[in-house]
Design a protein around this motif. Sequence first.
Motif, PDB file in Angstrom:
ATOM      1  N   MET A  61       0.825  -1.204   0.000  1.00 14.71           N
ATOM      2  CA  MET A  61       0.000   0.000   0.000  1.00 14.71           C
ATOM      3  C   MET A  61       0.857   1.250   0.000  1.00 14.71           C
ATOM      4  O   MET A  61       0.376   2.333   0.282  1.00 14.71           O
ATOM      5  N   GLN A  62       2.160   1.105  -0.311  1.00 12.05           N
ATOM      6  CA  GLN A  62       3.051   2.248  -0.295  1.00 12.05           C
ATOM      7  C   GLN A  62       2.501   3.346  -1.204  1.00 12.05           C
ATOM      8  O   GLN A  62       2.110   3.083  -2.337  1.00 12.05           O
ATOM      9  N   GLY A  63       2.455   4.551  -0.693  1.00 14.46           N
ATOM     10  CA  GLY A  63       1.964   5.685  -1.460  1.00 14.46           C
ATOM     11  C   GLY A  63       0.494   5.966  -1.282  1.00 14.46           C
ATOM     12  O   GLY A  63       0.003   6.994  -1.732  1.00 14.46           O
ATOM     13  N   LEU A  64      -0.246   5.074  -0.620  1.00 16.56           N
ATOM     14  CA  LEU A  64      -1.673   5.275  -0.397  1.00 16.56           C
ATOM     15  C   LEU A  64      -1.880   6.528   0.443  1.00 16.56           C
ATOM     16  O   LEU A  64      -1.295   6.680   1.508  1.00 16.56           O
ATOM     17  N   ARG A  65      -2.707   7.436  -0.032  1.00 14.87           N
ATOM     18  CA  ARG A  65      -2.993   8.684   0.692  1.00 14.87           C
ATOM     19  C   ARG A  65      -4.347   8.540   1.374  1.00 14.87           C
ATOM     20  O   ARG A  65      -5.355   8.322   0.723  1.00 14.87           O
TER      21      ARG A  65
ATOM     22  N   TYR B 146      -5.713  17.970  -0.960  1.00 14.74           N
ATOM     23  CA  TYR B 146      -4.803  16.861  -0.636  1.00 14.74           C
ATOM     24  C   TYR B 146      -5.060  15.575  -1.416  1.00 14.74           C
ATOM     25  O   TYR B 146      -4.270  14.630  -1.322  1.00 14.74           O
ATOM     26  N   SER B 147      -6.135  15.487  -2.170  1.00 10.57           N
ATOM     27  CA  SER B 147      -6.445  14.341  -3.033  1.00 10.57           C
ATOM     28  C   SER B 147      -6.287  12.982  -2.356  1.00 10.57           C
ATOM     29  O   SER B 147      -5.529  12.126  -2.825  1.00 10.57           O
ATOM     30  N   PRO B 148      -7.015  12.734  -1.264  1.00  4.68           N
ATOM     31  CA  PRO B 148      -6.916  11.412  -0.640  1.00  4.68           C
ATOM     32  C   PRO B 148      -7.537  10.347  -1.539  1.00  4.68           C
ATOM     33  O   PRO B 148      -8.451  10.628  -2.322  1.00  4.68           O
ATOM     34  N   GLU B 149      -7.005   9.138  -1.426  1.00  5.41           N
ATOM     35  CA  GLU B 149      -7.536   8.006  -2.192  1.00  5.41           C
ATOM     36  C   GLU B 149      -8.609   7.259  -1.404  1.00  5.41           C
ATOM     37  O   GLU B 149      -9.381   6.499  -1.971  1.00  5.41           O
ATOM     38  N   VAL B 150      -8.625   7.469  -0.097  1.00  7.15           N
ATOM     39  CA  VAL B 150      -9.571   6.790   0.781  1.00  7.15           C
ATOM     40  C   VAL B 150      -9.770   7.653   2.028  1.00  7.15           C
ATOM     41  O   VAL B 150      -8.888   8.420   2.392  1.00  7.15           O
ATOM     42  N   VAL B 151     -10.937   7.509   2.635  1.00  4.42           N
ATOM     43  CA  VAL B 151     -11.245   8.218   3.880  1.00  4.42           C
ATOM     44  C   VAL B 151     -11.456   7.186   4.982  1.00  4.42           C
ATOM     45  O   VAL B 151     -12.159   6.198   4.787  1.00  4.42           O
ATOM     46  N   ALA B 152     -10.836   7.435   6.130  1.00  3.96           N
ATOM     47  CA  ALA B 152     -11.046   6.623   7.335  1.00  3.96           C
ATOM     48  C   ALA B 152     -11.743   7.526   8.342  1.00  3.96           C
ATOM     49  O   ALA B 152     -11.216   8.585   8.702  1.00  3.96           O
ATOM     50  N   ILE B 153     -12.929   7.131   8.775  1.00  4.72           N
ATOM     51  CA  ILE B 153     -13.730   7.969   9.665  1.00  4.72           C
ATOM     52  C   ILE B 153     -14.175   7.155  10.870  1.00  4.72           C
ATOM     53  O   ILE B 153     -14.378   5.947  10.772  1.00  4.72           O
ATOM     54  N   GLU B 154     -14.291   7.848  12.000  1.00  7.98           N
ATOM     55  CA  GLU B 154     -14.747   7.166  13.208  1.00  7.98           C
ATOM     56  C   GLU B 154     -16.221   6.802  13.084  1.00  7.98           C
ATOM     57  O   GLU B 154     -17.034   7.622  12.685  1.00  7.98           O
ATOM     58  N   ARG B 155     -16.525   5.563  13.424  1.00 10.58           N
ATOM     59  CA  ARG B 155     -17.909   5.087  13.420  1.00 10.58           C
ATOM     60  C   ARG B 155     -18.646   5.699  14.609  1.00 10.58           C
ATOM     61  O   ARG B 155     -18.130   5.714  15.723  1.00 10.58           O
ATOM     62  N   VAL B 156     -19.826   6.224  14.357  1.00  6.05           N
ATOM     63  CA  VAL B 156     -20.634   6.824  15.418  1.00  6.05           C
ATOM     64  C   VAL B 156     -21.086   5.724  16.374  1.00  6.05           C
ATOM     65  O   VAL B 156     -21.506   4.649  15.950  1.00  6.05           O
TER      66      VAL B 156
ATOM     67  N   PRO C 168     -13.606   6.080  -1.605  1.00 12.08           N
ATOM     68  CA  PRO C 168     -14.151   5.072  -0.688  1.00 12.08           C
ATOM     69  C   PRO C 168     -13.980   5.497   0.773  1.00 12.08           C
ATOM     70  O   PRO C 168     -13.021   6.182   1.120  1.00 12.08           O
ATOM     71  N   VAL C 169     -14.930   5.077   1.607  1.00 13.12           N
ATOM     72  CA  VAL C 169     -14.921   5.409   3.035  1.00 13.12           C
ATOM     73  C   VAL C 169     -14.885   4.124   3.848  1.00 13.12           C
ATOM     74  O   VAL C 169     -15.650   3.190   3.572  1.00 13.12           O
ATOM     75  N   HIS C 170     -14.011   4.078   4.837  1.00 16.71           N
ATOM     76  CA  HIS C 170     -13.945   2.963   5.788  1.00 16.71           C
ATOM     77  C   HIS C 170     -14.178   3.532   7.177  1.00 16.71           C
ATOM     78  O   HIS C 170     -13.595   4.557   7.528  1.00 16.71           O
ATOM     79  N   GLN C 171     -15.017   2.851   7.952  1.00 19.27           N
ATOM     80  CA  GLN C 171     -15.327   3.314   9.301  1.00 19.27           C
ATOM     81  C   GLN C 171     -14.657   2.410  10.327  1.00 19.27           C
ATOM     82  O   GLN C 171     -14.633   1.191  10.172  1.00 19.27           O
ATOM     83  N   TYR C 172     -14.139   3.041  11.379  1.00 21.75           N
ATOM     84  CA  TYR C 172     -13.490   2.320  12.469  1.00 21.75           C
ATOM     85  C   TYR C 172     -14.034   2.812  13.796  1.00 21.75           C
ATOM     86  O   TYR C 172     -14.216   4.016  13.986  1.00 21.75           O
ATOM     87  N   THR C 173     -14.258   1.893  14.710  1.00 17.00           N
ATOM     88  CA  THR C 173     -14.656   2.290  16.056  1.00 17.00           C
ATOM     89  C   THR C 173     -13.420   2.823  16.775  1.00 17.00           C
ATOM     90  O   THR C 173     -12.279   2.493  16.393  1.00 17.00           O
ATOM     91  N   PRO C 174     -13.626   3.616  17.818  1.00 15.41           N
ATOM     92  CA  PRO C 174     -12.469   4.081  18.586  1.00 15.41           C
ATOM     93  C   PRO C 174     -11.613   2.917  19.103  1.00 15.41           C
ATOM     94  O   PRO C 174     -10.381   2.994  19.063  1.00 15.41           O
TER      95      PRO C 174
END
Length: 188
Positions: free
Chosen positions: A4-8, A66-76, A105-111
């Motif tokens: 995943m080198q270079g993944l923003r 910043y042109s991200p390729e993916v978003v990681a967001i906290e799951r409510v 694409p969006v990926h959600q993660y719990t705290p």
Amino acid sequence: MTDMQGLRVMGIDPGLTRCGLSVVQAGHGRAVLPVAVGVVRTPHEIPLQERLLRLSVAVEEWMDDYSPEVVAIERVFERGNVSTVMNTAHAVGVLMLSAARRGIPVHQYTPSEAKKALTGNGRADKKQMTSMVTRILGLSEPPRPADAADALALAVCHCWRAPFIARTEHLAELSGRQNTRDLRSGQQ
């Protein structure tokens, strides 16, 4: 192992009053390089729709800059105060919509998932998390406020989980192809 080198990755700690934003770039192996970090604030005395608009404009500017390729967001999750949860859920919807408009694409993660990924302990406290984010990213000082550190933690979490996610999606795709071939051969 998928490289995943270079993944923003854009990390977002959602909130209506304070929303942490970050951008990191995956390096070689588990190396992660910081690109940007900040917090968007909206005043509580203005109408909800105006606050959501301000949040949307700010996050879209970050995405454009910043042109991200993916978003990681906290799951409510339930925090005990229904109005806080609802406001955070409104913010998450706007943030995810901003990403969707750009095809990101969006990926959600719990705290606890982010905490476990960075510290090995799903119950790590804010101080431990901030310390790990500072160390992992090689920052000269801890990111402030906590929303900024949390946004960075979510982005790092995704960088480290992305190879596993990519392998899992690839295997699911292969399995789906095989199932389709099996169905076709059974129909003949």
